[in-house]
Structure formats: C-alpha cells, structure tokens
Design a protein around this motif. Structure first.
Motif, short mmCIF file in Angstrom:
data_model
loop_
_atom_site.label_atom_id
_atom_site.label_comp_id
_atom_site.label_asym_id
_atom_site.label_seq_id
_atom_site.Cartn_x
_atom_site.Cartn_y
_atom_site.Cartn_z
N GLU A 1 -7.87 -41.03 -39.66
CA GLU A 1 -7.74 -39.67 -40.21
C GLU A 1 -6.87 -39.60 -41.55
N LEU B 1 3.60 -39.11 -42.31
CA LEU B 1 4.02 -39.49 -41.10
C LEU B 1 3.04 -39.10 -40.02
N ARG B 2 2.83 -39.96 -38.99
CA ARG B 2 1.76 -39.54 -38.07
C ARG B 2 1.97 -40.34 -36.72
N ASP B 3 1.96 -39.47 -35.63
CA ASP B 3 2.26 -40.24 -34.22
C ASP B 3 0.87 -40.57 -33.73
N ASP C 1 -3.31 -31.67 -40.33
CA ASP C 1 -2.24 -32.39 -40.13
C ASP C 1 -1.50 -32.22 -38.60
N ASP C 2 -0.41 -32.89 -38.30
CA ASP C 2 -0.01 -32.69 -37.03
C ASP C 2 0.70 -31.14 -36.96
N SER C 3 1.06 -30.70 -37.96
CA SER C 3 1.75 -29.39 -37.80
C SER C 3 1.29 -28.40 -38.90
N ARG D 1 -6.67 -28.55 -42.60
CA ARG D 1 -5.88 -29.63 -43.15
C ARG D 1 -5.49 -30.94 -42.33
N ALA E 1 6.16 -35.50 -37.14
CA ALA E 1 5.32 -36.02 -38.21
C ALA E 1 5.04 -34.89 -38.99
N GLY E 2 5.30 -33.81 -39.04
CA GLY E 2 5.01 -32.75 -40.26
C GLY E 2 6.19 -32.83 -41.16
N VAL F 1 5.32 -34.27 -46.50
CA VAL F 1 4.61 -35.24 -45.80
C VAL F 1 3.19 -34.69 -45.28
N SER F 2 2.05 -35.31 -45.47
CA SER F 2 0.78 -34.96 -45.05
C SER F 2 -0.10 -36.16 -44.98
N GLY F 3 -1.30 -36.01 -44.18
CA GLY F 3 -2.17 -37.05 -44.23
C GLY F 3 -2.76 -36.97 -45.48
N ASP G 1 4.95 -33.93 -33.10
CA ASP G 1 3.99 -33.55 -34.02
C ASP G 1 4.80 -32.55 -35.22
N LEU G 2 5.70 -32.09 -34.38
CA LEU G 2 6.91 -31.39 -35.67
C LEU G 2 7.40 -32.55 -36.54
#
Lengths: 334, 334
Positions: free
Chosen positions: B229, B215-217, A36-38, A34, B81-82, B154-156, B78-79
């Motif tokens: 991404e 959300l993404r850092d 994603d960041d987490s 996936r 952003a998840g 949330v997810s890319g 990262d958490l």
C-alpha cells in the motif's frame, strides 16, 4: 465474480478491488481515496458530538429504504438529537459470504445518496467478510462526528415542568413497514418506512437557543422508550394527549392486528422535542414549514412528577401509564 | 438470566438493565452514563483523526487477548498510524442471542481495561442482539477520534527514496496465535497474540517532526499488504532485508506447516515506520527504549522504483517480489 467471497475481506488484492470498484466510486470521498489508516480533518472550534449505531435490520431492503439509508440516518439523527450539525461519518460493513455484489452495490449507492442528502461525508470505512451462516447478509455500523453550534444545549436532562412536547410527524411508520414486509401483511395497506436524515429539521429549532431543551429520535422502543428516558433523566413526569399523537391509518390497523402499541414502535425519520412553553408555537411553526415536519404536532407536556413517569391521557379523559417496553417486541427493526 | 436474549436488544427495560449492569460499571464513562444520543466533548484546536474498524475474530477469546482488547487496539492503532493521539472511542456490539452474560462481561472488562491502558475513553456505544444463528457470538465495531499534534504529518503518500523502513518488533504473532488456537496446532510451541495499543510507541517518534514520513500497522494482509500500500501510494519501491525481519521461532514453524509467508500474517501490536535516513538511528533507539519496541529493527529501505513494487532481498543475495496476498489466507483473524 458476482457474490462477495471470504477473500474480499482478507486485506489483499481482492479487498482492494472491492473497495476500488464498489465503495470509492459511490462515496466520492477524498479521505477514503487517500487510503490512510485514519481520515484527517480540522473541525470548527467548539464542542463536538460523537455517536455510533449498529444496524442489523431484516430485511436489508424494505419499503421506503434499506440498511444503507438507515445506517446513515440513524447516526445523523443521533447527532442531530445531540444538537449537532453532522459533519463526518464512518461506515463498517460485516458481510456474509455469498451476498450478491449487486445487492451490496445497491446498498452502498443508497448509503452514499443519503449521506449527500444529509450533507455529511463518509471519510472512514472498514469491510469484513464472514463465512456463510455466520452473519445474516449484511450488518453496517456507522459512527459520526458533528459540531454543536454556540448557544445550543440539548440533553435528556433538560426537560422542565411546564415544557411542551412536540413530535415532528406520524409515529410507527418504520417499525410497521418492516413488520408488514417481513410478515406479508400487505393487506393492511401501503406502508413505508419514514427513514430520513433529520439534521435539517432539528437545525430549524436551533434559533430557539436556550428554549430548546431536549431533542430525541424515537427509534427502538418508540416514543414510549424515548419519553421514559427523558422523564427519568430529568426527574419529571410527561403527559401525552393520545388524540394529538399523529399515527397513519395503516399503522394503526397493523398495530391492532399485531397487538402492538404504536407508541412503542420504532421510527427512523421522526424527532421529539421538548421546548419551553413560550417557544412552543415557534417550534411547531418551524417544523410544519419543513418538508419532513408537515405533520408535526404538540403531543404533550412536562409535569412536576411523579419523577420518571410517562402517562397518556386518552380521548375519554382517563389516563394510563406508558411504560417503556420490556424487551424486543419487533426484533431486528434497525 | 445468564445468557443474552433477543429482548436485551429491544430498546426496552431489559436493554437498559444490560447497559446499566454490564457496560456502565466497567466503562466508567461520564458520557455514556448521561445516556444522551451523542457524547459531547471539546477537542483541542487543530487537526483531528477519525477511523473505524469492525472485529469478527474467531475465536473471541484467544491466547494473549480477546475481541474486546482487539477492538480497542485496532482503532487506537489506526489513529496512532495517522499520527494522532487517540482521545475518544465508540463501541457497537452485535451479539448473537444465547451468548453467556459471563463471556460478554469478560470481554467488556477487557475492552475497558485496554481503553484505560491506551488512555482513551469509550464515550458512545450501541448494542444489538440478533437471533441464534444470525451472527457468530459477538462482533464489535469501534470508531475513534484523536488529535494530531502540530508538526506531525504522516501518510502512506510520504515515503521518499532513501528512506529507512523500521518495524517495531517480531511479525506474525497475532495471526499465527489465532490459527494455532483454531486449528489445535499447539505442538508448534507457545504462541500469543501481540495485540496491544501502540499510541505511546508511535508518540515516541513524534519528536522526529518532518523526518517521520509514514506509520502503518500491518494488520490484515500483514507487512506485505501494508508495504505494498505504501509503495503504491508514494509511487516508490520498497526493499526488505529478509534476515533483518524479526520473527519468533514458533511463528516461523507454524507458517512453514501452514505454507504461509509470515510477511502476509496479521499483527495487532506492531507498527511499521518509514523515516528519513538521518532520523533512522534516533527512531530505532526511541522504539527499543519502549517496552513494546524492544525487538524493533531496521528491515528495509525505500527505492526510486519500480513504483509500487515491494521486494525482499534474501540471505543468499537474491531478491523476490513480495506481492500483497490475493485474498483471505487466514479468515476472521481480526
């Protein structure tokens, strides 16, 4: 491209290629895919265990294993020693520029296969590359999350006088296999690391319920460090019976050559358990029934005191104090 | 003893001393103090997030932060952003023999202070020491567990055409602060890393519920990598408005000197958000109300396609494609 470049760690297209070509196909993880960041998951209700270990073993490929297998087993076994059923792992790679991609792939293959063997999934990862000379080939840090079944409560603080100390098999294989490989001591005989995931072996003791007091995997510092920690945490003494401790013959020879006490040598596929005396037979039988516990043995017992002391009763009937080693006898063993 | 020795990593008494004297008093963690193989906790019911990051930044102390603060923020962010509220961290240290204990203590102090700032607790750790020349001072790998509030998803993969792209502040500060420190480019002006825990900033958007999509850092590879991404994951195009992107003047100067696009430079204290158009005003207001979001801005929007493309609309009305960088323009930035 046949080696890892600095650019593979830059967060750009080459890093995406490395992840897509080397990591994703081997790790078969929907969470990683996936991107994603987490990673998200819903654990079963109740207590969770969480742990981490960094691996800097030298050499990264050794008889019986490699740093990838070691990185999974180290964290799985720490979770298992917490009484947990391991569920999810993360793996972060620090790679020295110039590492052959073939070596990296071999290690990721092994890491993935070991995760499958242990029944855990790698759901999160990271890759960093440092210039040549700023690391030594490859370091891997894993972290893990597991769930602790209702009724299981193990801790180094739970040893009680009268308890029985069990060992799941022969001690010293991992550390001596590394030393023999590193120092070209092959003449002592064939030695292989015992590196293995022990969560199934520890789960075989969960049915003991409150009679299962302590689980600990004797890694760095060996059984000496692990037992001293338990004795200190629980405020008890522990007595080992030297002749009851299983040690393979080539390990004994290599230890004599190197002037090392096998009780201070690292293991990566052995577990110590401290159980109530009435549960000792059942625990020993459960372990001996398991493929990874065939050489399990009762190796000692817990005494009132002196608090924090570990002593070894020799075949001659004398006792000696078994201190935890001062420092690094065998550097970069894990 | 004033430097870290190999023996400090050996699982023996010196390692116990190091943990007791350097780590435990600073990290104030009952779980670490128990000294069991795993930390135990009972999370709130529901979804958990889990992530890891390795940190190899050079230099380990830099204007505005250090590797300890970075190691906490990287994983906390990262958490965040998840969509998660970070709860627990692990920290594994790979130390090069010879690192002054004073430097290690400073970094552990900073790591501990940053964890308090973020409201997370370090509950698990590991320390390995490698010989001089086999690592570069200090690498830290953190992993983290957080809980995802009901209603946050949330997810890319969730960006939709028409969505609005927000940035929580000026871009490029972290990467350029590191480069200026490393290359002695102080004449461009005073530059500090933005490294900060962003979980409180992201939580300010949780009330948007289903209108909060991504959300993404933007760390390694900068906003360019993060937006590419998202565009690829969601199968959409993203258009940025160049003049709307906040960039501090010294960053702009340093980027021009180094021939670097500030959109490809790493940030460690900024967050990107993609929200439904009807929520954009509320999101921007929530961020501007927050101390870490005062310079927040709407920087672009999501288009139907071409899928996976990110383009920048310049002040002159032309557009250029913003690809993710190929590789490592700024090595060891985090």
């Amino acid at each position: 491209m046949s080696v890892v470049l600095l650019a593979h760690g830059g967060g750009g297209r080459l890093m995406a290629d490395l992840i897509r070509e080397v990591f994703l196909p081997r790790l078969e993880s929907p969470e990683l895919a996936r991107a994603d960041d987490s990673a998200l998951f819903t654990p079963p209700p109740g207590r969770l265990a969480f742990t981490t270990d960094a691996f800097v073993v030298d050499p990264i490929l050794f008889p019986g294993g490699d740093i990838g297998r070691l990185a999974v087993c180290g964290t799985v076994n720490d979770l298992a020693a917490g009484g947990a059923v391991p569920l999810y792992l993360s793996a972060a790679f620090v790679i020295e520029e110039g590492l052959p991609l073939e070596v990296l792939s071999t290690i990721v293959d092994s890491l993935a296969a070991t995760a499958r063997e242990a029944g855990v999934r790698v759901v999160a990862g990271d890759t960093k590359v440092v210039p040549h000379g700023k690391a030594d080939q490859l370091f891997i840090t894993t972290a893990g999350v597991g769930c602790v079944p209702e009724g299981v409560s193990v801790s180094g603080h739970h040893a009680r006088p009268g308890d029985v100390v069990l060992c799941s098999g022969a001690l010293g294989d991992h550390g001596m296999a590394i030393m023999v490989a590193r120092e070209n001591l092959g003449f002592v005989g064939h030695l292989e690391s015992d590196v293995a995931p022990l969560n199934d072996l520890t789960a075989a003791l969960h049915s003991l319920g409150p009679d299962l007091h302590v689980l600990r995997d004797p890694t760095r510092g060996g059984a000496a460090a692990a037992l001293n920690e338990i004795a200190a945490q629980s405020g008890v003494a522990i007595q080992l019976h030297e002749e009851a401790v299983p040690i393979h013959a080539p390990v004994r020879v290599a230890c004599e050559l190197l002037g090392t006490d096998p009780l201070t040598v690292a293991n990566e596929g052995k577990m110590l358990a401290v159980v109530a005396p009435e549960a000792a037979d059942a625990a020993l039988a459960a372990w001996r029934d398991h493929p990874l516990g065939r050489e399990a043995a009762v190796i000692g017992e817990v005494l009132e005191g002196p608090a924090g002391r570990v002593q070894v009763r020799t075949a001659f009937g004398t006792t000696r104090i078994l201190d935890r080693p001062l420092g690094e006898q065998l550097p970069r063993i894990c």
